[in-house]
Design an enzyme around this catalytic site. Structure first.
Site, PDB file in Angstrom:
ATOM      1  N   LYS A 240       0.791  -1.317  -0.340  1.00 46.81           N
ATOM      2  CA  LYS A 240      -0.041  -0.080   0.013  1.00 46.81           C
ATOM      3  C   LYS A 240       0.856   1.179   0.017  1.00 46.81           C
ATOM      4  O   LYS A 240       2.050   1.325   0.758  1.00 46.81           O
ATOM      5  CB  LYS A 240      -0.962   0.139   1.477  1.00 46.81           C
ATOM      6  CG  LYS A 240      -2.042  -0.953   1.348  1.00 46.81           C
ATOM      7  CD  LYS A 240      -2.825  -0.860   2.681  1.00 46.81           C
ATOM      8  CE  LYS A 240      -3.649  -1.794   2.851  1.00 46.81           C
ATOM      9  NZ  LYS A 240      -5.097  -1.537   1.998  1.00 46.81           N
ATOM     10  N   ARG A 314     -10.445 -11.448   2.524  1.00 48.36           N
ATOM     11  CA  ARG A 314     -11.234 -12.620   2.315  1.00 48.36           C
ATOM     12  C   ARG A 314     -10.860 -13.803   2.227  1.00 48.36           C
ATOM     13  O   ARG A 314     -11.476 -14.826   2.604  1.00 48.36           O
ATOM     14  CB  ARG A 314     -11.775 -12.368   0.607  1.00 48.36           C
ATOM     15  CG  ARG A 314     -10.827 -12.235  -0.347  1.00 48.36           C
ATOM     16  CD  ARG A 314     -11.156 -11.705  -1.532  1.00 48.36           C
ATOM     17  NE  ARG A 314     -11.116  -9.991  -1.264  1.00 48.36           N
ATOM     18  CZ  ARG A 314     -11.543  -9.019  -2.023  1.00 48.36           C
ATOM     19  NH1 ARG A 314     -12.010  -9.544  -3.313  1.00 48.36           N
ATOM     20  NH2 ARG A 314     -11.508  -7.885  -1.822  1.00 48.36           N
TER      21      ARG A 314
END
Length: 461
Positions: A240, A314
């Site tokens: 990120k 997820r």
């Protein structure tokens, strides 16, 4: 931090909530001196406005607090909480009549206005205290406030002091408080217990990944809560940028939310069998990091192509949901700070949720309105299933194109919750970006109060 009501006292001062339309009538019936004071002050009962009433000796004799125009009531929650910081120190009691839902909102808002995250620096708390209002279930309101405070504390704690091991310790402390049992599978034992995705996401960090499994209750319907516990998310090898990494201590907000909800359920002694599953990891960068292009095999046997290591939440939820779905459960709920797409869709204040159960969705919406915990149903849009099917594996963890990111993530998770008769997924933000009544800037639980309110109707309790 303890968020409780004050003990009743004979000298508790009256706090009277008023709508703008009620001010003139109050002035007409008030003692002359107080009527003149309120008139001179220009008190118009705007939302959260306070007018302290003087007594004969000059000390406060009570106060008025504005509730604002009911036509604009939907614009702001917990209006009465604004008054707490403006009132003089002392013990106060609500006077007048509020509808039951408004009374509960006022009482809860007052307690939550007293929340401060003071682990690292002292924080001033409004000195005014409130006696539990007549007509509200004080024990229930206090239990909800305590659950919310737990969630906020966990989210607000920096990752240095809230890694997978500390999250485990927090779960163990909670379990100890209420007589729950805890099992933890950590490190390479995750592979031995067929929880490979949790292990893969967390293996790059020196802080061992783990699955926290807490159970409470001996009888009643089974409720299983699964919370994403990514204690810090660098993005992995798909690193990120710094601007996106600054809030990643909150990436375990789903875990914080389900632990706070579990605390509410246990404190209120709901007649359920509760299970809480928290896959706790740190998504770090090292030579052991999983890579874009890797194909991983999940607990369920479904293979997953990794197209972005920053779509790790997820993955850890997938193994936990598969484990949850292997046993009979009446309600399975996952909560996660999962996608930026959800924030683009509904902003930071609303918790979008997904479910195939129309009756449960309607109940959640009704419950959310009753407890002022906003949620919004989003679709499991089946035509998008092809977007998560890459061809060389069963599933894609990060479909290209950028469209419908929250929906495709929810569809991904639903594949692993198959077998549960009723499943709902919440894609929450877990953060209050600007201070608001009863919600200081920082970590916040979303959806937990709505779920708690919905449980009796959903489970026939």
């Amino acid at each position: 931090m303890t968020l409780t009501f004050a003990e009743p006292t004979a000298d508790a001062l009256p706090l009277t909530p008023l709508r703008p339309a009620d001010v003139e009538g109050w002035i007409a019936s008030a003692p002359r001196a107080q009527a003149a004071w309120v008139t001179a002050a220009g008190f118009a009962a705007g939302p959260g406005a306070v007018c302290v009433l003087p007594g004969e000796d000059g000390a406060p004799a009570g106060a008025l607090v504005g509730l604002g125009d009911p036509a604009r009531a939907g614009r702001e929650r917990f209006v009465l909480a604004r008054a707490r910081a403006a009132l003089p120190a002392g013990t106060w009691r609500l006077e007048g009549t509020l509808e039951p839902e408004a009374l509960d909102e006022a009482a809860l808002g007052w307690l939550l206005e007293g929340y401060r995250f003071d682990r690292y620096a002292s924080q001033s708390v409004p000195p005014a205290q409130l006696v539990a209002p007549e007509g509200c279930d004080a024990a229930r309101i206090e239990a909800i406030a305590a659950g919310e405070a737990l969630s906020r504390d966990l989210i607000n704690t920096p990752a240095e002091d809230m890694g997978p091991d500390q999250l485990e310790a927090a779960a163990r402390d909670l379990a100890s408080d209420f007589g729950a049992g805890v099992r933890v599978t950590a490190g390479d034992d995750l592979l031995a217990q067929n929880l490979p995705l949790i292990h893969t996401v967390g293996r790059a960090s020196p802080r061992s990944p783990r699955l926290i499994d807490m159970e409470w209750g001996q009888s009643g319907p089974r409720v299983t809560l699964v919370g994403k516990g990514v204690c810090f998310d660098t993005g992995g090898l798909n690193l990120k940028p710094g601007s996106s990494m600054g809030l990643m201590k909150k990436d375990m907000g789903g875990a914080a939310a389900v632990l706070g909800l579990a605390r509410m359920i246990m404190a209120l002694k709901l007649p359920v069998r509760l299970r809480v599953l928290v896959p706790a990891v740190e998504n770090s960068v090292s030579g052991a990091s999983f890579r874009p292009g890797d194909i991983l095999t999940s607990r369920k046997g479904l293979t997953v192509e990794i197209n972005n290591t920053d779509a790790e939440g997820r993955l850890v939820l997938a193994d936990a949901l598969a484990l949850a779905a292997e046993e009979d459960t009446d309600l399975l709920v996952s909560m996660a700070t999962l996608t930026g797409a959800a924030r683009v869709a509904v902003g930071p204040d609303i918790a979008p949720f997904y479910t195939d159960d129309d009756a449960f969705a309607a109940l959640l919406a009704e419950s959310a309105g009753a407890v002022r915990d906003p949620v919004w149903r989003m679709p499991f849009w089946e035509p998008y299933e092809t977007m998560i099917e890459p061809g060389i594996a069963d599933l894609d963890n990060a479909p290209k194109g950028g469209f419908a990111g929250s929906i495709t993530a929810a569809l991904f998770l639903r594949r692993f919750a198959e077998g549960a008769p009723r499943y709902a997924h919440f894609d929450i933000y877990g953060w209050q970006p600007t201070a608001a009544p009863a919600r200081p800037k920082g970590g916040v639980a979303q959806g937990a109060r709505a779920i708690l309110q919905a449980l009796p109707g959903a489970l026939g309790l």
